[in-house]
Every structure is written in structure tokens, then in C-alpha cells.
Scaffold this motif. Structure first.
Motif, PDB file in Angstrom:
ATOM      1  N   ALA A  34       0.531  -1.193  -0.660  1.00  0.00           N
ATOM      2  CA  ALA A  34       0.252  -0.032   0.018  1.00  0.00           C
ATOM      3  C   ALA A  34       0.836   1.147  -0.474  1.00  0.00           C
ATOM      4  O   ALA A  34       0.246   2.167   0.073  1.00  0.00           O
ATOM      5  CB  ALA A  34      -1.298  -0.014   1.088  1.00  0.00           C
ATOM      6  N   GLY A  35       2.059   1.088   0.071  1.00  0.00           N
ATOM      7  CA  GLY A  35       2.963   1.733  -0.458  1.00  0.00           C
ATOM      8  C   GLY A  35       3.955   2.894   1.327  1.00  0.00           C
ATOM      9  O   GLY A  35       4.466   3.384   1.639  1.00  0.00           O
ATOM     10  N   GLY A  36       3.555   1.880   1.959  1.00  0.00           N
ATOM     11  CA  GLY A  36       4.002   2.684   3.505  1.00  0.00           C
ATOM     12  C   GLY A  36       5.263   1.394   3.872  1.00  0.00           C
ATOM     13  O   GLY A  36       6.184   0.975   3.013  1.00  0.00           O
ATOM     14  N   MET A  37       5.611   1.497   5.114  1.00  0.00           N
ATOM     15  CA  MET A  37       7.632   1.820   5.211  1.00  0.00           C
ATOM     16  C   MET A  37       6.891   0.960   6.597  1.00  0.00           C
ATOM     17  O   MET A  37       5.884   1.301   7.680  1.00  0.00           O
ATOM     18  CB  MET A  37       8.273   2.862   5.737  1.00  0.00           C
ATOM     19  CG  MET A  37       9.827   2.856   5.798  1.00  0.00           C
ATOM     20  SD  MET A  37      10.556   4.480   5.976  1.00  0.00           S
ATOM     21  CE  MET A  37      10.469   4.391   4.660  1.00  0.00           C
ATOM     22  N   LEU A  38       8.339  -0.450   6.415  1.00  0.00           N
ATOM     23  CA  LEU A  38       8.240  -0.775   8.028  1.00  0.00           C
ATOM     24  C   LEU A  38       9.678  -0.899   8.444  1.00  0.00           C
ATOM     25  O   LEU A  38      10.757  -0.884   7.738  1.00  0.00           O
ATOM     26  CB  LEU A  38       7.682  -2.663   7.685  1.00  0.00           C
ATOM     27  CG  LEU A  38       5.878  -2.384   7.042  1.00  0.00           C
ATOM     28  CD1 LEU A  38       6.542  -2.831   5.332  1.00  0.00           C
ATOM     29  CD2 LEU A  38       5.283  -3.234   8.086  1.00  0.00           C
ATOM     30  N   THR A  39       9.947  -0.828  10.149  1.00  0.00           N
ATOM     31  CA  THR A  39      11.362  -1.931  10.585  1.00  0.00           C
ATOM     32  C   THR A  39      11.138  -1.564  11.461  1.00  0.00           C
ATOM     33  O   THR A  39       9.657  -1.718  11.920  1.00  0.00           O
ATOM     34  CB  THR A  39      12.292  -0.092  10.407  1.00  0.00           C
ATOM     35  OG1 THR A  39      11.319   0.494  11.705  1.00  0.00           O
ATOM     36  CG2 THR A  39      12.261   0.518   9.007  1.00  0.00           C
ATOM     37  N   ASP A  40      12.427  -2.758  12.240  1.00  0.00           N
ATOM     38  CA  ASP A  40      12.029  -3.099  13.428  1.00  0.00           C
ATOM     39  C   ASP A  40      12.180  -1.355  14.433  1.00  0.00           C
ATOM     40  O   ASP A  40      12.371  -0.222  13.847  1.00  0.00           O
ATOM     41  CB  ASP A  40      13.258  -4.070  14.005  1.00  0.00           C
ATOM     42  CG  ASP A  40      14.726  -3.395  13.378  1.00  0.00           C
ATOM     43  OD1 ASP A  40      14.949  -2.324  13.601  1.00  0.00           O
ATOM     44  OD2 ASP A  40      15.640  -4.367  13.574  1.00  0.00           O
ATOM     45  N   PHE A  41      12.727  -2.248  15.945  1.00  0.00           N
ATOM     46  CA  PHE A  41      12.547  -0.447  16.828  1.00  0.00           C
ATOM     47  C   PHE A  41      14.079   0.297  16.521  1.00  0.00           C
ATOM     48  O   PHE A  41      14.125   1.142  16.441  1.00  0.00           O
ATOM     49  CB  PHE A  41      12.599  -0.567  17.998  1.00  0.00           C
ATOM     50  CG  PHE A  41      10.621  -0.594  18.671  1.00  0.00           C
ATOM     51  CD1 PHE A  41       9.833  -1.259  17.378  1.00  0.00           C
ATOM     52  CD2 PHE A  41      10.887  -1.507  19.878  1.00  0.00           C
ATOM     53  CE1 PHE A  41       8.902  -0.924  17.850  1.00  0.00           C
ATOM     54  CE2 PHE A  41       9.386  -1.618  19.987  1.00  0.00           C
ATOM     55  CZ  PHE A  41       8.381  -1.595  19.218  1.00  0.00           C
ATOM     56  N   LEU A  42      15.298  -0.727  15.550  1.00  0.00           N
ATOM     57  CA  LEU A  42      16.761   0.477  15.080  1.00  0.00           C
ATOM     58  C   LEU A  42      16.317   0.268  13.860  1.00  0.00           C
ATOM     59  O   LEU A  42      17.839   0.653  13.562  1.00  0.00           O
ATOM     60  CB  LEU A  42      17.691  -1.034  15.515  1.00  0.00           C
ATOM     61  CG  LEU A  42      17.520  -0.914  17.383  1.00  0.00           C
ATOM     62  CD1 LEU A  42      18.770  -2.190  17.537  1.00  0.00           C
ATOM     63  CD2 LEU A  42      17.633   0.199  17.900  1.00  0.00           C
ATOM     64  N   ASP A  51      12.639 -11.595  13.165  1.00  0.00           N
ATOM     65  CA  ASP A  51      13.764 -12.088  14.382  1.00  0.00           C
ATOM     66  C   ASP A  51      13.401 -10.986  15.438  1.00  0.00           C
ATOM     67  O   ASP A  51      12.975 -12.102  16.608  1.00  0.00           O
ATOM     68  CB  ASP A  51      14.947 -11.703  14.031  1.00  0.00           C
ATOM     69  CG  ASP A  51      15.365 -12.147  12.704  1.00  0.00           C
ATOM     70  OD1 ASP A  51      14.810 -13.414  12.357  1.00  0.00           O
ATOM     71  OD2 ASP A  51      15.272 -11.646  11.813  1.00  0.00           O
ATOM     72  N   THR A  52      12.715  -9.836  15.789  1.00  0.00           N
ATOM     73  CA  THR A  52      12.649  -9.416  16.855  1.00  0.00           C
ATOM     74  C   THR A  52      11.457  -9.024  17.639  1.00  0.00           C
ATOM     75  O   THR A  52      11.485  -9.636  18.649  1.00  0.00           O
ATOM     76  CB  THR A  52      13.538  -8.111  17.108  1.00  0.00           C
ATOM     77  OG1 THR A  52      12.446  -7.564  16.411  1.00  0.00           O
ATOM     78  CG2 THR A  52      14.493  -7.870  16.121  1.00  0.00           C
ATOM     79  N   GLY A  53      10.228  -8.986  16.628  1.00  0.00           N
ATOM     80  CA  GLY A  53       9.339  -9.318  16.898  1.00  0.00           C
ATOM     81  C   GLY A  53       8.860  -7.430  17.795  1.00  0.00           C
ATOM     82  O   GLY A  53       7.327  -7.607  17.755  1.00  0.00           O
ATOM     83  N   HIS A  54       9.372  -6.828  17.069  1.00  0.00           N
ATOM     84  CA  HIS A  54       9.555  -5.296  17.328  1.00  0.00           C
ATOM     85  C   HIS A  54       9.227  -4.272  16.298  1.00  0.00           C
ATOM     86  O   HIS A  54      10.505  -4.408  14.785  1.00  0.00           O
ATOM     87  CB  HIS A  54      10.433  -4.473  17.800  1.00  0.00           C
ATOM     88  CG  HIS A  54      11.143  -5.523  19.480  1.00  0.00           C
ATOM     89  ND1 HIS A  54       9.989  -6.261  20.383  1.00  0.00           N
ATOM     90  CD2 HIS A  54      11.977  -5.411  19.847  1.00  0.00           C
ATOM     91  CE1 HIS A  54      10.619  -7.048  20.721  1.00  0.00           C
ATOM     92  NE2 HIS A  54      11.736  -6.720  20.947  1.00  0.00           N
ATOM     93  N   GLU A  92      16.524   1.942  22.098  1.00  0.00           N
ATOM     94  CA  GLU A  92      17.944   1.228  21.722  1.00  0.00           C
ATOM     95  C   GLU A  92      18.601   1.440  22.927  1.00  0.00           C
ATOM     96  O   GLU A  92      19.228  -0.168  22.316  1.00  0.00           O
ATOM     97  CB  GLU A  92      18.551   2.648  21.253  1.00  0.00           C
ATOM     98  CG  GLU A  92      19.562   2.468  20.167  1.00  0.00           C
ATOM     99  CD  GLU A  92      20.363   3.569  19.614  1.00  0.00           C
ATOM    100  OE1 GLU A  92      21.169   3.340  19.264  1.00  0.00           O
ATOM    101  OE2 GLU A  92      20.130   4.717  19.728  1.00  0.00           O
ATOM    102  N   ALA A  93      18.498   1.322  23.953  1.00  0.00           N
ATOM    103  CA  ALA A  93      19.426   0.482  25.332  1.00  0.00           C
ATOM    104  C   ALA A  93      18.959  -0.487  25.442  1.00  0.00           C
ATOM    105  O   ALA A  93      19.533  -1.042  26.210  1.00  0.00           O
ATOM    106  CB  ALA A  93      19.435   1.885  26.952  1.00  0.00           C
ATOM    107  N   PHE A  94      17.860  -0.998  24.816  1.00  0.00           N
ATOM    108  CA  PHE A  94      17.577  -2.319  25.726  1.00  0.00           C
ATOM    109  C   PHE A  94      17.619  -2.793  24.686  1.00  0.00           C
ATOM    110  O   PHE A  94      17.597  -4.378  24.951  1.00  0.00           O
ATOM    111  CB  PHE A  94      15.982  -2.449  26.210  1.00  0.00           C
ATOM    112  CG  PHE A  94      15.900  -1.634  27.172  1.00  0.00           C
ATOM    113  CD1 PHE A  94      15.950  -1.940  28.363  1.00  0.00           C
ATOM    114  CD2 PHE A  94      15.466  -0.054  27.314  1.00  0.00           C
ATOM    115  CE1 PHE A  94      15.201  -1.325  29.826  1.00  0.00           C
ATOM    116  CE2 PHE A  94      15.618   0.735  28.434  1.00  0.00           C
ATOM    117  CZ  PHE A  94      15.510  -0.145  29.625  1.00  0.00           C
ATOM    118  N   LEU A  95      17.692  -2.910  23.297  1.00  0.00           N
ATOM    119  CA  LEU A  95      17.464  -3.578  22.427  1.00  0.00           C
ATOM    120  C   LEU A  95      18.664  -4.450  21.763  1.00  0.00           C
ATOM    121  O   LEU A  95      19.753  -3.313  21.278  1.00  0.00           O
ATOM    122  CB  LEU A  95      16.294  -3.577  21.250  1.00  0.00           C
ATOM    123  CG  LEU A  95      14.336  -3.481  21.707  1.00  0.00           C
ATOM    124  CD1 LEU A  95      14.229  -2.421  21.198  1.00  0.00           C
ATOM    125  CD2 LEU A  95      14.629  -3.630  22.719  1.00  0.00           C
TER     126      LEU A  95
END
Length: 272
Positions: A221-229, A236-239, A260-263
Motif C-alpha cells: 500500500a506504499g508504507g514503510m516497515l522497520t524494527d525499533f532500530l 526476528d525481533t517481533g518489534h 535503543e539501550a534495551f535492544l
């Protein structure tokens, strides 16, 4: 063999018929806790049985990763990824916000994604490089340009209470800048982001069946996806952060600042 999308759609709708038969009719013994606040009902299992039976018949030799049964890891060949009832807590309380999510993957590539809302009769579907659709109409993400104009959606990290402090800090930062909703169904959160009802979605410790179909919908649909970093390791992370792309960097800046400090990119979600 029939078309993959056609198979996924029929499988989801067969499961949906089962869910509607159970909706409002569950008894006390029909629901149990897999883990704290993580419910499973007879409806989940009955829907999954119907879906898996159909997929196995239509695509013999394909592996299946499903929430209540099937394989426990993604396989290298063709693999169906199935959530027979996303939003079980809603369902148990007769709150009509739930869906079935089915995706087909090959070597990590999402080929087909279907999210079926049997209450509203809304079928969200996508095929790799062929766009995303709601029923027969093409859909696209919103064109909102800034976080302050946005309506976001999230889930609560009941599988990962170790992250509650950074999660609440993220929630506060977003709350002060944007509108926030919670549906209780990650599948619907992805689908609604894909069609522009929401501008962005973030959640953590999701499982592959929570992510697969919805991730393809948002992408197509034209969107973007990333993990928390800001990387692509969300399976792999589920985040995950999913957005209309315009507000993605703003969302990522907030989430990364507190997490960032947690992951690390190699963090794994809890195993089923």
C-alpha cells in the motif's frame, strides 16, 4: 493448483464462518490462559482446524506455521503463516474487533497476505508487487505528513513486560504529539494502516503470524516497515513500526530514543 491468493481467501473465510458461530456463545470452559493475559478459546482452535485442513488439502507439501499448532519455525520452502483468530480477548468479550490473518512465505519473502474481518465483511489482501486491496478496491496509506497530524495505533506488550518502562515513555511521547487508539488486534492495526485509517502503528514482541500478512499489506500500500532500530529485522525481533512512510522517521526517532539501550537487532521474541 489454484491461485495462492484464492486459496488464502477461501481459507480465511472458512475460518471466519466458524468464528461467527462461536461469537457470543462461548462458555466458561471454552477459554483458557496460555500465559498471563494471553487467551486461547475453543473458537481459535476450531477456526485453525478448518483453515489448516483446507490449506493442507489445497497445497500438499507446504509447511504451516500457526499460532495454536503446526510448525514452530518458518521453513525454507513454501510456508503458510496462520493466525486463526487475532484479537482473542476482544472475541471472548464479544467485542467485534478481530480478524483472521493468513500469509504465504517462501525463503522469508511474503508472497501473499490476507486479513479477513468476518464481522464487517472486509477482506484486506495483497500479493507481492501487485498492490494492496480492500475487497475489490485498491488501497494506499495516508498522506499525513507529520506526527502532530497523525492518528497512531498500538498494542500493549503483555508478552514482554520487561519492556514496560520504555514502552510507557514512548507512549507518553506519542500521546503528547498525536492521537492514539488501541484495537486489540495487530492484524487490524496493520490493515487499517495500509488503507489509511491509521497513519502509523508500533508494537513489540509480536509473533510471525501477527506480522506476516499485515506487513505485506502495508508495504504494497506504499508504507514503510522497520524494527525499533530502523532495520528490517522485525520478523526476528517481533518489534515493529509500520507507517505511511511520511511520519516514519519521526516515529522511529521516538521509539529508538527509549528502546535503543534495551535492544539489539538480534533480539528474539518469546517462543510459542
Amino acid at each position: 493448483m489454484r491461485d495462492w491468493l484464492e486459496i488464502a481467501v477461501e481459507a480465511s473465510q472458512r475460518g471466519g464462518k466458524v468464528l461467527l458461530q462461536y461469537l457470543g456463545n462461548l462458555k466458561g470452559g471454552d477459554v483458557r490462559q496460555k500465559a498471563p493475559r494471553d487467551l486461547v478459546s475453543e473458537a481459535d482452535k476450531a477456526s485453525e482446524d478448518v483453515i489448516l485442513s483446507f490449506l493442507t488439502h489445497e497445497t500438499p507439501g507446504y509447511s504451516i506455521l500457526a499460532e495454536e499448532s503446526g510448525e514452530t519455525r518458518l521453513k525454507e520452502g513454501y510456508c503458510w503463516v496462520v493466525d486463526p483468530l487475532d484479537g482473542t480477548t476482544n472475541f471472548v468479550h464479544s467485542l467485534p474487533l478481530f480478524a483472521i490473518s493468513i500469509a504465504l512465505l517462501e525463503k522469508g519473502n511474503i508472497l501473499v497476505g490476507v486479513i479477513w474481518d468476518p464481522v464487517r465483511q472486509e477482506l484486506f489482501h495483497a500479493q507481492q508487487s501487485r498492490g494492496a486491496f480492500l475487497n475489490s478496491h485498491a488501497i494506499s496509506v495516508s498522506t499525513v505528513l507529520s506526527l502532530r497530524e497523525s492518528l497512531l495505533v498500538t498494542g500493549f506488550p503483555f508478552r514482554a513486560r520487561q519492556y514496560i518502562e520504555p514502552y510507557l515513555k514512548v507512549y507518553k511521547d506519542f500521546y503528547l504529539q498525536a492521537g492514539i487508539r488501541r484495537t486489540g488486534s495487530a492484524a487490524l492495526d496493520f490493515a487499517y494502516t495500509a488503507c489509511g485509517r491509521f497513519d502509523g502503528f508500533w508494537d513489540l514482541s509480536l509473533m510471525p503470524w501477527d506480522i506476516a500478512a499485515g506487513a505485506l499489506l502495508v508495504k504494497e500500500a506504499g508504507g514503510m516497515l522497520t524494527d525499533f532500530l530502523g532495520e528490517s529485522h522485525f520478523f526476528d525481533t517481533g518489534h515493529i513500526i509500520a507507517s505511511n512512510s511520511f511520519i516514519h522517521l519521526e516515529m522511529l526517532e521516538v521509539v529508538r530514543r527509549h528502546f535503543e539501550a534495551f535492544l539489539s537487532a538480534k533480539t528474539s521474541p518469546p517462543q510459542p
